[in-house]
Design a protein around this motif. Structure first.
Motif, PDB file in Angstrom:
ATOM      1  N   THR A  75       0.771  -1.323  -0.081  1.00 16.51           N
ATOM      2  CA  THR A  75       0.092   0.089   0.007  1.00 16.51           C
ATOM      3  C   THR A  75       1.031   1.191   0.091  1.00 16.51           C
ATOM      4  O   THR A  75       2.111   0.982   0.451  1.00 16.51           O
ATOM      5  CB  THR A  75      -0.983   0.198   1.389  1.00 16.51           C
ATOM      6  N   THR A  76       0.585   2.410  -0.641  1.00 16.11           N
ATOM      7  CA  THR A  76       0.887   3.451  -0.660  1.00 16.11           C
ATOM      8  C   THR A  76       1.998   3.652  -1.732  1.00 16.11           C
ATOM      9  O   THR A  76       2.615   4.997  -1.747  1.00 16.11           O
ATOM     10  CB  THR A  76       1.477   4.093   0.321  1.00 16.11           C
ATOM     11  N   GLY A  78       1.801   3.972  -4.857  1.00 14.66           N
ATOM     12  CA  GLY A  78       1.123   5.204  -5.872  1.00 14.66           C
ATOM     13  C   GLY A  78       1.467   6.385  -5.122  1.00 14.66           C
ATOM     14  O   GLY A  78       1.771   7.470  -5.751  1.00 14.66           O
ATOM     15  N   CYS A  79       0.895   6.605  -3.835  1.00 16.77           N
ATOM     16  CA  CYS A  79       0.850   7.952  -3.252  1.00 16.77           C
ATOM     17  C   CYS A  79       2.298   8.294  -3.069  1.00 16.77           C
ATOM     18  O   CYS A  79       2.620   9.522  -3.290  1.00 16.77           O
ATOM     19  CB  CYS A  79       0.333   7.907  -1.727  1.00 16.77           C
TER      20      CYS A  79
END
Ligand code: ATP
Ligand code: TZE
Length: 147
Positions: A75-76, A78-79
């Motif tokens: 997770t993250t 992309g951020c």
């Protein structure tokens, strides 16, 4: 910069390329779609207001292959790429497209190098940060192909 967490309905590269190009022109900005292949298009046209068919035909767009499937399993990622892009564009405000492409190519290469060593998503996370640091210091990028 705007970030939207939209997941594509199609994973067909030709569809993604078309959508990214169209959205970049509509929004007159640089648009990035990430995934196994990153697609980046420049809708800024150097600030030109009225676009001709020729301008659109010769729109700058690239794809970047590489990286590692573990990048999509944490997770993250992309951020965090958004932050790397912002840093690159802030340092090169006259060249937002090239700055974005460089950030994405650096990021993919770091993912590829970390993915080759990691034994799973946990070790991948810290190895990726280390590789990102090393790649940014040495200027190591994934291959960029013109579209
Ligand atoms: N299967 C894959 N193979 C290679 N690189 C990938 C793969 N999936 C994602 N990436 C890379 O991972 C990074 C993040 O892309 P991704 O599409 O996973 O973002 P995201 O879905 O917005 O992530 P998140 O919502 O977790 O922040 C990009 O640099 C992309 O190139
Ligand atoms: C906004 C956000 N917060 C935790 S994960 C995530 C998505 C990152 O792309």
């Amino acid at each position: 910069m705007k970030m939207k967490g939209v997941d594509s309905e199609s994973s067909k590269l030709s569809d993604i390329i078309q959508v990214v190009k169209e959205l970049s022109i509509k929004s007159r900005s640089v648009v990035v779609a990430t995934g196994e292949v990153d697609v980046i298009a420049d809708g800024t046209f150097g600030g030109k207001i009225e676009l001709t068919e020729e301008d659109v035909k010769h729109q700058k767009a690239v794809m970047i292959k590489g990286g590692h499937e573990l990048m999509g399993r944490i997770t993250t990622s992309g951020c965090a790429l958004g932050s790397v892009i912002v840093g690159s564009v802030a340092a090169n405000p006259e060249e937002p497209f090239m700055a974005t492409v460089a950030a994405c190519a650096l990021y993919k290469k770091a993912g590829e190098l970390a993915g080759a060593k990691a034994s799973g998503p946990g070790s991948f996370e810290w190895m990726f940060l280390d590789e990102l640091d090393k790649c940014s210091r040495s200027g190591t990028f994934a291959e960029i192909s013109k579209l």
